[in-house]
Design a protein around this motif. Structure first.
Motif, PDB file in Angstrom:
ATOM      1  N   LYS A 241     -17.080 -44.120  -3.418  1.00  0.00           N
ATOM      2  CA  LYS A 241     -16.266 -43.641  -4.544  1.00  0.00           C
ATOM      3  C   LYS A 241     -15.843 -42.194  -4.339  1.00  0.00           C
ATOM      4  CE  LYS A 241     -16.159 -43.170  -9.548  1.00  0.00           C
ATOM      5  NZ  LYS A 241     -16.803 -43.471 -10.827  1.00  0.00           N
ATOM      6  N   CYS A 242     -14.596 -41.913  -4.685  1.00  0.00           N
ATOM      7  CA  CYS A 242     -14.074 -40.556  -4.610  1.00  0.00           C
ATOM      8  C   CYS A 242     -14.628 -39.734  -5.776  1.00  0.00           C
ATOM      9  CB  CYS A 242     -12.551 -40.580  -4.649  1.00  0.00           C
ATOM     10  SG  CYS A 242     -11.807 -38.927  -4.661  1.00  0.00           S
ATOM     11  N   GLU A 243     -15.127 -38.542  -5.480  1.00  0.00           N
ATOM     12  CA  GLU A 243     -15.690 -37.670  -6.515  1.00  0.00           C
ATOM     13  C   GLU A 243     -14.621 -36.865  -7.244  1.00  0.00           C
ATOM     14  OE1 GLU A 243     -18.925 -35.303  -5.072  1.00  0.00           O
ATOM     15  OE2 GLU A 243     -19.646 -36.889  -3.740  1.00  0.00           O
ATOM     16  N   LEU A 244     -13.383 -36.997  -6.783  1.00  0.00           N
ATOM     17  CA  LEU A 244     -12.300 -36.240  -7.415  1.00  0.00           C
ATOM     18  C   LEU A 244     -11.411 -37.105  -8.307  1.00  0.00           C
ATOM     19  CD1 LEU A 244     -11.270 -34.110  -4.311  1.00  0.00           C
ATOM     20  CD2 LEU A 244     -12.762 -33.436  -6.203  1.00  0.00           C
ATOM     21  N   CYS A 245     -11.465 -38.426  -8.105  1.00  0.00           N
ATOM     22  CA  CYS A 245     -10.721 -39.350  -8.960  1.00  0.00           C
ATOM     23  C   CYS A 245     -11.503 -40.649  -9.060  1.00  0.00           C
ATOM     24  CB  CYS A 245      -9.309 -39.586  -8.409  1.00  0.00           C
ATOM     25  SG  CYS A 245      -9.288 -40.444  -6.809  1.00  0.00           S
ATOM     26  N   ASP A 246     -10.925 -41.688  -9.586  1.00  0.00           N
ATOM     27  CA  ASP A 246     -11.643 -42.951  -9.812  1.00  0.00           C
ATOM     28  C   ASP A 246     -11.459 -43.952  -8.678  1.00  0.00           C
ATOM     29  OD1 ASP A 246     -12.545 -42.062 -12.276  1.00  0.00           O
ATOM     30  OD2 ASP A 246     -10.752 -42.752 -13.319  1.00  0.00           O
ATOM     31  N   SER A 247     -10.889 -43.549  -7.586  1.00  0.00           N
ATOM     32  CA  SER A 247     -10.642 -44.476  -6.477  1.00  0.00           C
ATOM     33  C   SER A 247     -11.950 -44.891  -5.803  1.00  0.00           C
ATOM     34  CB  SER A 247      -9.727 -43.821  -5.434  1.00  0.00           C
ATOM     35  OG  SER A 247      -8.479 -43.480  -5.999  1.00  0.00           O
ATOM     36  N   VAL A 248     -12.023 -46.159  -5.404  1.00  0.00           N
ATOM     37  CA  VAL A 248     -13.193 -46.682  -4.691  1.00  0.00           C
ATOM     38  C   VAL A 248     -12.726 -47.398  -3.431  1.00  0.00           C
ATOM     39  CG1 VAL A 248     -14.708 -46.886  -6.693  1.00  0.00           C
ATOM     40  CG2 VAL A 248     -13.148 -48.758  -6.151  1.00  0.00           C
ATOM     41  N   PHE A 249     -13.612 -47.455  -2.426  1.00  0.00           N
ATOM     42  CA  PHE A 249     -13.224 -48.005  -1.132  1.00  0.00           C
ATOM     43  C   PHE A 249     -14.377 -48.801  -0.530  1.00  0.00           C
ATOM     44  CE2 PHE A 249     -11.059 -44.061  -2.015  1.00  0.00           C
ATOM     45  CZ  PHE A 249      -9.724 -44.381  -1.795  1.00  0.00           C
ATOM     46  N   SER A 250     -14.024 -49.749   0.296  1.00  0.00           N
ATOM     47  CA  SER A 250     -15.039 -50.571   0.966  1.00  0.00           C
ATOM     48  C   SER A 250     -15.579 -49.903   2.225  1.00  0.00           C
ATOM     49  CB  SER A 250     -14.455 -51.944   1.333  1.00  0.00           C
ATOM     50  OG  SER A 250     -13.343 -51.799   2.203  1.00  0.00           O
ATOM     51  N   ASN A 252     -16.256 -46.119   4.433  1.00  0.00           N
ATOM     52  CA  ASN A 252     -16.381 -44.667   4.364  1.00  0.00           C
ATOM     53  C   ASN A 252     -15.169 -43.983   5.004  1.00  0.00           C
ATOM     54  OD1 ASN A 252     -17.733 -42.211   3.798  1.00  0.00           O
ATOM     55  ND2 ASN A 252     -18.472 -42.115   5.910  1.00  0.00           N
ATOM     56  N   GLU A 253     -14.619 -44.607   6.064  1.00  0.00           N
ATOM     57  CA  GLU A 253     -13.447 -44.043   6.723  1.00  0.00           C
ATOM     58  C   GLU A 253     -12.245 -44.007   5.775  1.00  0.00           C
ATOM     59  OE1 GLU A 253     -15.340 -46.377   7.822  1.00  0.00           O
ATOM     60  OE2 GLU A 253     -16.070 -45.898   9.841  1.00  0.00           O
ATOM     61  N   SER A 254     -12.136 -45.046   4.930  1.00  0.00           N
ATOM     62  CA  SER A 254     -11.029 -45.091   3.973  1.00  0.00           C
ATOM     63  C   SER A 254     -11.170 -43.995   2.929  1.00  0.00           C
ATOM     64  CB  SER A 254     -10.988 -46.464   3.297  1.00  0.00           C
ATOM     65  OG  SER A 254     -10.796 -47.483   4.254  1.00  0.00           O
ATOM     66  N   LEU A 255     -12.409 -43.739   2.503  1.00  0.00           N
ATOM     67  CA  LEU A 255     -12.652 -42.654   1.546  1.00  0.00           C
ATOM     68  C   LEU A 255     -12.308 -41.314   2.181  1.00  0.00           C
ATOM     69  CD1 LEU A 255     -13.741 -41.317  -1.003  1.00  0.00           C
ATOM     70  CD2 LEU A 255     -16.056 -41.562  -0.060  1.00  0.00           C
ATOM     71  N   ARG A 256     -12.694 -41.130   3.421  1.00  0.00           N
ATOM     72  CA  ARG A 256     -12.409 -39.879   4.124  1.00  0.00           C
ATOM     73  C   ARG A 256     -10.893 -39.634   4.191  1.00  0.00           C
ATOM     74  NH1 ARG A 256     -14.106 -36.177   8.094  1.00  0.00           N
ATOM     75  NH2 ARG A 256     -12.496 -35.766   9.639  1.00  0.00           N
ATOM     76  N   TYR A 257     -10.143 -40.690   4.541  1.00  0.00           N
ATOM     77  CA  TYR A 257      -8.692 -40.548   4.620  1.00  0.00           C
ATOM     78  C   TYR A 257      -8.114 -40.222   3.238  1.00  0.00           C
ATOM     79  CZ  TYR A 257      -3.853 -41.425   5.895  1.00  0.00           C
ATOM     80  OH  TYR A 257      -2.509 -41.267   6.122  1.00  0.00           O
ATOM     81  N   HIS A 258      -8.662 -40.864   2.207  1.00  0.00           N
ATOM     82  CA  HIS A 258      -8.204 -40.616   0.843  1.00  0.00           C
ATOM     83  C   HIS A 258      -8.438 -39.161   0.437  1.00  0.00           C
ATOM     84  CE1 HIS A 258      -7.715 -41.047  -3.507  1.00  0.00           C
ATOM     85  NE2 HIS A 258      -8.924 -40.497  -3.650  1.00  0.00           N
ATOM     86  N   LEU A 259      -9.602 -38.605   0.813  1.00  0.00           N
ATOM     87  CA  LEU A 259      -9.907 -37.212   0.481  1.00  0.00           C
ATOM     88  C   LEU A 259      -8.915 -36.256   1.125  1.00  0.00           C
ATOM     89  CD1 LEU A 259     -13.803 -37.249   0.766  1.00  0.00           C
ATOM     90  CD2 LEU A 259     -12.475 -36.844  -1.320  1.00  0.00           C
ATOM     91  N   LYS A 260      -8.422 -36.620   2.300  1.00  0.00           N
ATOM     92  CA  LYS A 260      -7.422 -35.784   2.965  1.00  0.00           C
ATOM     93  C   LYS A 260      -6.156 -35.652   2.119  1.00  0.00           C
ATOM     94  CE  LYS A 260      -8.957 -37.412   7.490  1.00  0.00           C
ATOM     95  NZ  LYS A 260      -8.583 -38.235   8.651  1.00  0.00           N
ATOM     96  N   THR A 261      -5.827 -36.741   1.414  1.00  0.00           N
ATOM     97  CA  THR A 261      -4.614 -36.689   0.589  1.00  0.00           C
ATOM     98  C   THR A 261      -4.769 -35.687  -0.552  1.00  0.00           C
ATOM     99  OG1 THR A 261      -5.329 -38.511  -0.860  1.00  0.00           O
ATOM    100  CG2 THR A 261      -4.099 -39.091   1.137  1.00  0.00           C
ATOM    101  N   HIS A 262      -5.999 -35.557  -1.085  1.00  0.00           N
ATOM    102  CA  HIS A 262      -6.240 -34.551  -2.125  1.00  0.00           C
ATOM    103  C   HIS A 262      -6.000 -33.148  -1.560  1.00  0.00           C
ATOM    104  CE1 HIS A 262      -7.721 -36.902  -5.499  1.00  0.00           C
ATOM    105  NE2 HIS A 262      -8.521 -37.580  -4.683  1.00  0.00           N
ATOM    106  N   LEU A 263      -6.546 -32.900  -0.377  1.00  0.00           N
ATOM    107  CA  LEU A 263      -6.410 -31.583   0.240  1.00  0.00           C
ATOM    108  C   LEU A 263      -4.965 -31.324   0.658  1.00  0.00           C
ATOM    109  CD1 LEU A 263      -7.828 -29.031   1.148  1.00  0.00           C
ATOM    110  CD2 LEU A 263      -8.379 -30.152   3.308  1.00  0.00           C
ATOM    111  N   ARG A 264      -4.321 -32.368   1.149  1.00  0.00           N
ATOM    112  CA  ARG A 264      -2.920 -32.222   1.566  1.00  0.00           C
ATOM    113  C   ARG A 264      -2.031 -31.880   0.375  1.00  0.00           C
ATOM    114  NH1 ARG A 264      -0.347 -37.712   2.670  1.00  0.00           N
ATOM    115  NH2 ARG A 264      -0.467 -37.619   0.402  1.00  0.00           N
ATOM    116  N   ASP A 265      -2.236 -32.615  -0.734  1.00  0.00           N
ATOM    117  CA  ASP A 265      -1.383 -32.409  -1.911  1.00  0.00           C
ATOM    118  C   ASP A 265      -1.617 -31.055  -2.564  1.00  0.00           C
ATOM    119  OD1 ASP A 265      -0.399 -34.913  -1.444  1.00  0.00           O
ATOM    120  OD2 ASP A 265      -1.654 -35.903  -2.952  1.00  0.00           O
TER     121      ASP A 265
END
Length: 295
Positions: A241-250, A252-265
């Motif tokens: 689960k992402c600690e910055l929003c409600d997104s969840v992933f199956s 860990n690599e998908s969560l890592r990529y998702h976190l990059k979008t937070h930093l990118r934005d």
């Protein structure tokens, strides 16, 4: 002399049969000694503990366990042993002798006990059961190690950091993280690893072998851990689960990529730049800081 000759003649001409196994003994003293094998009378008692033995030399060997005496020394190193049989087994480490061979796969072993344990891998037999859970093991030593997981004890501590382990070999493996030691090297590309299992997994990249297959679909994988993650996609399990929003992933690599979008934005940094220069914890920390500053 004549009496001795007569006695020798009597011994050879009148062997005594054993009624239990049929063995013929040459004289009465041999017959009595042989019968102790069938009906053992333990006449020799240890004066230190309550152990008893059928033979005097067995008691003598046993006493060395109390005295610490090790009469049998290796000629090739400084090792010493209480029993001659132990020295014989040890010497095979120097000679490389492996006289016990598996009839199924041809694997060879220096000790008969190791062969017996190995054979269980072919039969699938696991005679040692845990009394706490339902797990069973082929070796009693593996059961003993497993029991530590129920006690929660971790007697092996790292002197450099606060890590502690239930097994000594796990501590030894951990210490390679501090030393940077990577003794296992790939013969194909030269990559080195701290663990032998990691090297075995890596080699599959070169061979293309994928021994782990999914029972639900036709997908195959080189690592069991990758198969496990894949099966979660069928089950719909999303433990990350992402600690910055409600997104969840199956994964860990998908969560890592998702976190990059937070930093990118929030920081206007490309995903490729984030991937090259930031670890997961750093991404999470930076993204959280940017999000809080923007509010």
């Amino acid at each position: 002399m004549d009496q001795l000759k007569n006695l020798e003649s009597e011994i050879s001409d009148n062997p005594i049969p054993c009624d239990i196994c049929g063995l013929m003994l040459s004289c009465e003293s041999d017959f009595k000694a042989h019968m102790l094998k069938h009906t053992p009378v333990k006449l020799y008692r240890c004066g230190v503990c309550a152990s008893t033995f059928t033979k005097g030399y067995s008691l003598k060997t046993h006493m060395q366990a109390h005295t610490g005496e090790k009469s049998f020394r290796c000629d090739l190193c400084d090792s010493a042993f209480i029993r001659r049989s132990e020295l014989k087994i040890h010497t095979r480490k120097h000679t490389g002798e492996k006289p016990y061979t598996c009839e199924v796969c041809g694997s060879a072993f220096s000790q008969k006990s190791n062969l017996k344990t190995h054979v269980l891998t072919h039969t699938g037999e696991k005679p040692h059961a845990c009394e706490v859970c339902d797990l069973t093991f082929a070796q009693s030593s593996h059961l003993k190690i497993h029991m530590v997981t129920h006690t929660g004890l971790k007697p092996y501590s790292c002197e450099i950091c606060d890590s502690a382990f239930a097994r000594k070999e796990h501590l030894s493996r951990h210490m390679k993280i501090h030393s940077g030691e990577k003794p296992y090297t790939c013969e194909v590309c030269g990559s080195s690893f701290s663990r032998k299992t990691n090297l075995k997994t890596h080699v599959l990249i070169h061979t293309g072998e994928k021994p782990h297959s999914c029972d639900v679909c036709d997908s195959t994988f080189s690592q069991s851990s990758t198969l496990k993650r894949h099966l979660e996609s069928h089950a719909g399990v999303k433990p990350f689960k992402c600690e910055l929003c409600d997104s969840v992933f199956s994964r860990n690599e998908s969560l890592r990529y998702h976190l990059k979008t937070h930093l990118r934005d929030s920081a206007n940094i490309s995903v490729q730049c984030v991937d090259q220069h930031f670890e997961k914890d750093e991404i999470l920390k930076l993204a959280s800081t940017k999000d809080s500053n923007s509010m």
